[in-house]
Design an enzyme around this catalytic site. Structure first.
Site, PDB file in Angstrom:
ATOM      1  N   LYS A  22      12.602 -23.424  -3.206  1.00 46.02           N
ATOM      2  CA  LYS A  22      13.594 -22.935  -4.170  1.00 46.02           C
ATOM      3  C   LYS A  22      14.118 -24.077  -5.047  1.00 46.02           C
ATOM      4  CE  LYS A  22      18.023 -22.398  -3.011  1.00 46.02           C
ATOM      5  NZ  LYS A  22      19.080 -22.947  -3.872  1.00 46.02           N
ATOM      6  N   ASN A  23      14.539 -25.160  -4.418  1.00 42.66           N
ATOM      7  CA  ASN A  23      15.184 -26.214  -5.201  1.00 42.66           C
ATOM      8  C   ASN A  23      14.204 -26.948  -6.106  1.00 42.66           C
ATOM      9  OD1 ASN A  23      17.625 -25.529  -4.170  1.00 42.66           O
ATOM     10  ND2 ASN A  23      17.835 -27.301  -2.803  1.00 42.66           N
ATOM     11  N   CYS A 123      32.620 -23.817  -6.270  1.00 41.01           N
ATOM     12  CA  CYS A 123      31.720 -22.919  -5.562  1.00 41.01           C
ATOM     13  C   CYS A 123      32.102 -22.963  -4.095  1.00 41.01           C
ATOM     14  CB  CYS A 123      30.267 -23.304  -5.758  1.00 41.01           C
ATOM     15  SG  CYS A 123      29.780 -24.704  -4.790  1.00 41.01           S
ATOM     16  N   ARG A 128      32.194 -29.632  -6.510  1.00 43.60           N
ATOM     17  CA  ARG A 128      30.912 -29.872  -7.189  1.00 43.60           C
ATOM     18  C   ARG A 128      31.036 -30.117  -8.702  1.00 43.60           C
ATOM     19  NH1 ARG A 128      26.427 -25.983  -4.558  1.00 43.60           N
ATOM     20  NH2 ARG A 128      25.002 -27.635  -5.119  1.00 43.60           N
ATOM     21  N   ASP A 313      21.569 -29.347   3.545  1.00 45.67           N
ATOM     22  CA  ASP A 313      21.090 -27.960   3.528  1.00 45.67           C
ATOM     23  C   ASP A 313      20.561 -27.493   4.886  1.00 45.67           C
ATOM     24  OD1 ASP A 313      21.810 -27.665   0.913  1.00 45.67           O
ATOM     25  OD2 ASP A 313      19.788 -27.740   0.084  1.00 45.67           O
ATOM     26  N   ARG A 405      18.888 -15.155  -2.261  1.00 45.74           N
ATOM     27  CA  ARG A 405      18.831 -16.243  -3.232  1.00 45.74           C
ATOM     28  C   ARG A 405      17.859 -17.330  -2.778  1.00 45.74           C
ATOM     29  NH1 ARG A 405      24.164 -18.999  -4.377  1.00 45.74           N
ATOM     30  NH2 ARG A 405      22.671 -20.122  -5.624  1.00 45.74           N
TER      31      ARG A 405
HETATM   32  C1  UD1 Z   1      21.197 -30.063  -4.792  1.00 43.63           C
HETATM   33  C2  UD1 Z   1      20.603 -28.848  -4.124  1.00 43.63           C
HETATM   34  C3  UD1 Z   1      21.473 -28.388  -2.961  1.00 43.63           C
HETATM   35  C4  UD1 Z   1      21.704 -29.563  -2.008  1.00 43.63           C
HETATM   36  C5  UD1 Z   1      22.230 -30.781  -2.753  1.00 43.63           C
HETATM   37  C6  UD1 Z   1      22.332 -32.022  -1.872  1.00 43.63           C
HETATM   38  C7  UD1 Z   1      19.470 -27.667  -5.924  1.00 43.63           C
HETATM   39  C8  UD1 Z   1      19.412 -26.468  -6.807  1.00 43.63           C
HETATM   40  N1  UD1 Z   1      20.505 -27.772  -5.102  1.00 43.63           N
HETATM   41  O1  UD1 Z   1      22.457 -29.680  -5.318  1.00 43.63           O
HETATM   42  O2  UD1 Z   1      20.794 -27.329  -2.293  1.00 43.63           O
HETATM   43  O3  UD1 Z   1      22.643 -29.166  -1.035  1.00 43.63           O
HETATM   44  O4  UD1 Z   1      21.341 -31.110  -3.842  1.00 43.63           O
HETATM   45  O5  UD1 Z   1      21.113 -32.327  -1.307  1.00 43.63           O
HETATM   46  O6  UD1 Z   1      18.570 -28.484  -5.916  1.00 43.63           O
HETATM   47  N2  UD1 Z   1      28.451 -34.860  -7.522  1.00 43.63           N
HETATM   48  C9  UD1 Z   1      29.436 -35.381  -8.326  1.00 43.63           C
HETATM   49  N3  UD1 Z   1      29.260 -35.325  -9.677  1.00 43.63           N
HETATM   50  C10 UD1 Z   1      28.145 -34.781 -10.250  1.00 43.63           C
HETATM   51  C11 UD1 Z   1      27.139 -34.252  -9.416  1.00 43.63           C
HETATM   52  C12 UD1 Z   1      27.319 -34.315  -8.044  1.00 43.63           C
HETATM   53  O7  UD1 Z   1      30.452 -35.878  -7.849  1.00 43.63           O
HETATM   54  O8  UD1 Z   1      28.053 -34.771 -11.485  1.00 43.63           O
HETATM   55  C13 UD1 Z   1      28.617 -34.904  -6.057  1.00 43.63           C
HETATM   56  C14 UD1 Z   1      28.631 -33.506  -5.405  1.00 43.63           C
HETATM   57  O9  UD1 Z   1      29.915 -32.925  -5.469  1.00 43.63           O
HETATM   58  C15 UD1 Z   1      28.178 -33.830  -4.015  1.00 43.63           C
HETATM   59  C16 UD1 Z   1      27.177 -34.971  -4.216  1.00 43.63           C
HETATM   60  O10 UD1 Z   1      27.462 -35.507  -5.503  1.00 43.63           O
HETATM   61  O11 UD1 Z   1      29.249 -34.286  -3.237  1.00 43.63           O
HETATM   62  C17 UD1 Z   1      25.727 -34.575  -4.159  1.00 43.63           C
HETATM   63  O12 UD1 Z   1      25.506 -33.459  -4.994  1.00 43.63           O
HETATM   64  P1  UD1 Z   1      24.124 -33.229  -5.749  1.00 43.63           P
HETATM   65  O13 UD1 Z   1      23.055 -34.056  -5.101  1.00 43.63           O
HETATM   66  O14 UD1 Z   1      24.325 -33.381  -7.200  1.00 43.63           O
HETATM   67  O15 UD1 Z   1      23.840 -31.692  -5.429  1.00 43.63           O
HETATM   68  P2  UD1 Z   1      23.200 -30.610  -6.376  1.00 43.63           P
HETATM   69  O16 UD1 Z   1      22.189 -31.224  -7.269  1.00 43.63           O
HETATM   70  O17 UD1 Z   1      24.279 -29.786  -6.976  1.00 43.63           O
END
Ligand code: UD1
Length: 427
Positions: A22-23, A123, A128, A313, A405
């Site tokens: 999925k991701n 969320c 996030r 995850d 999902r």
């Molecule tokens: C992706 C995955 C999700 C997984 C996560 C961590 C997808 C669609 N989703 O989510 O399933 O749980 O990686 O492996 O691929 N953060 C910030 N600022 C930002 C972006 C992130 O502070 O602009 C923080 C987040 O709040 C979190 C951490 O960084 O604490 C990691 O998040 P991130 O790796 O970005 O997760 P996603 O890409 O949203």
């Protein structure tokens, strides 16, 4: 709304096919926006999120054609054609339901010079933010303005230009947006402290197939040599390591044995190491990975962290499994601040779990008992399914849309290996 009904107690056994990730799918789909040539993606899982992303792209003028795969087959092939992009906006309704919609930002600004994307908001598993996505694009020359709940990003005259991006914390999504944007920027971009998840490697490989040049794939420093144009490609989505890990937990919690057909052992190091530590036998086979229970599960101490460490995850699924282990386990969640919402539901089934801030202490109990349970996110839903598979009596998991999902035809896959599980319309 449907619910999943499980009568627990059956040890699972047999071969279980693993779908495309999925991701990975959710970052490969927006790559279509980077080119006026067709991009064909194979092994796309049939999931609500993949359909949702397709609709988001359709709204931007991208055509999607599904190849004639049989409805019984897992996965499908879709050809995306973004010859003409008619809208550069990702509306609130899409982004609210599917956070990954933010991944259109990088490709749109790189190809069209502008993008307007709704802010995702909070969320179920935490705040996030998307600040890292925006800062990365600013490093490539983008101007960012936030008004009325939308991010409006504009490229300078002449388009995005290469730059240096150093992430203060590892972010999967921000690394993905940066990689896609940098692939069409002029000159070289260096991304430091990049995420190294296998899904990032999958994205890099697809971008390379489209004509991008990327050094350091799979490492924390990525160097992207931007191209004036990218072309189409024919690319196959990697297997879903989180789905495979979830079903490995199903074998463990039911005292069963499964062959996870199509799973890639190389992407699952920390997950399989943790499963082995609980006492599960894990071995590579010609077709995937075989996991087999071997007596009562042993407790674990685990902390989530970016790849190659143990993934957030998988935290909820491990918690369900460890609820039945022989002793106390300690789980620490370091990625998301609010990712223990499955705890009260597991407790209602008889689990003994105490949460202290980011740490959960799981004291193994002798049995779980079926109940009506409700989940707030995808992986939490799976943890309740796992608990239901092992519990005495009947478990009804409500809000099945979360599972749809991220798990392709879950009840079909599980019943084929001996689970008593079915979907019912909620009355
Ligand atoms: C992706 C995955 C999700 C997984 C996560 C961590 C997808 C669609 N989703 O989510 O399933 O749980 O990686 O492996 O691929 N953060 C910030 N600022 C930002 C972006 C992130 O502070 O602009 C923080 C987040 O709040 C979190 C951490 O960084 O604490 C990691 O998040 P991130 O790796 O970005 O997760 P996603 O890409 O949203």
């Amino acid at each position: 709304m449907d619910r999943i009904v499980i009568r627990g107690g059956a040890a699972l056994s047999g071969r279980l096919p693993i779908s495309g990730a999925k991701n990975a799918a959710l970052t490969l789909l927006p790559c279509a926006l980077l080119t006026d040539q067709p991009l064909t993606l194979g092994n796309l899982p049939r999931l609500a999120d993949v359909d949702g992303f397709g609709h988001l792209l359709n709204g931007m003028g991208v055509s999607t054609a599904t190849a004639g795969t049989s409805p019984d087959a897992f996965g499908r092939t879709i050809t995306l054609d973004a010859r003409r992009i008619s809208s550069t906006t990702a509306p609130y309704d899409f982004v609210r339901k599917m956070r990954a919609s933010i991944l259109v930002l990088g490709p749109l600004i790189a190809r069209m010079g502008e993008a307007t994307v709704s802010l995702p908001g909070g969320c179920a598993i935490g705040n996030r933010p998307i600040d890292l996505h925006l800062k990365a694009l600013e490093q490539l020359g983008a101007e960012i303005e936030i008004t009325a709940g939308y991010v409006k990003a504009t490229a300078p005259d002449g388009g995005l230009r290469g730059g240096r991006i150093t992430f203060p914390i590892v972010s999967v999504g921000a690394t993905e947006n940066a990689l896609m944007a940098a692939s069409l920027a002029s000159g070289e971009t260096v991304i430091d402290n990049a995420a190294r998840e296998p899904e990032i490697v999958d994205l890099c490989r697809c971008l390379v197939a489209m004509g991008s040049e990327i050094e350091g794939i799979g490492t924390e420093r990525l160097v992207v040599h931007g191209q004036p144009r990218l072309g189409g490609a024919d690319y196959k989505v990697m297997p879903d390591r989180i789905e495979a890990g979830s079903y490995a937990c199903a074998a463990a919690i039911t005292g069963g044995e499964l062959e996870l057909v199509g799973a890639d052992i190389d992407d699952m190091g920390a997950i399989l190491a943790a499963l082995s530590e609980t006492g599960l036998d894990v071995a590579a086979t010609a077709d995937g990975i075989r996991v087999a229970a071997n007596g009562r599960l042993r407790p674990l101490t685990l902390s989530t962290a970016p790849y190659p460490a143990f993934p957030t995850d998988m935290q909820a699924q491990f918690m369900a499994m460890l609820a039945l282990a022989d002793g106390a386990s300690v789980l620490t969640e370091t990625i998301f601040e609010n990712r223990y919402m499955h705890v009260p539901e597991l407790s209602r089934m008889g689990a003994d779990i105490q949460v202290h801030g980011r740490t959960a202490v799981v004291r193994g109990v002798d049995k779980l008992v079926g109940a009506d349970v409700m989940a707030t996110d995808l992986r939490a839903s799976m943890s309740l399914v796992l608990a239901g598979l092992a519990a005495e009596g009947e478990t009804r998991v409500h809000r099945v849309y979360h599972l749809d999902r991220g798990y392709e035809r879950l009840e079909e896959k599980l019943s084929a290996v001996g689970a008593q599980i079915e979907r019912e319309a909620d009355g």
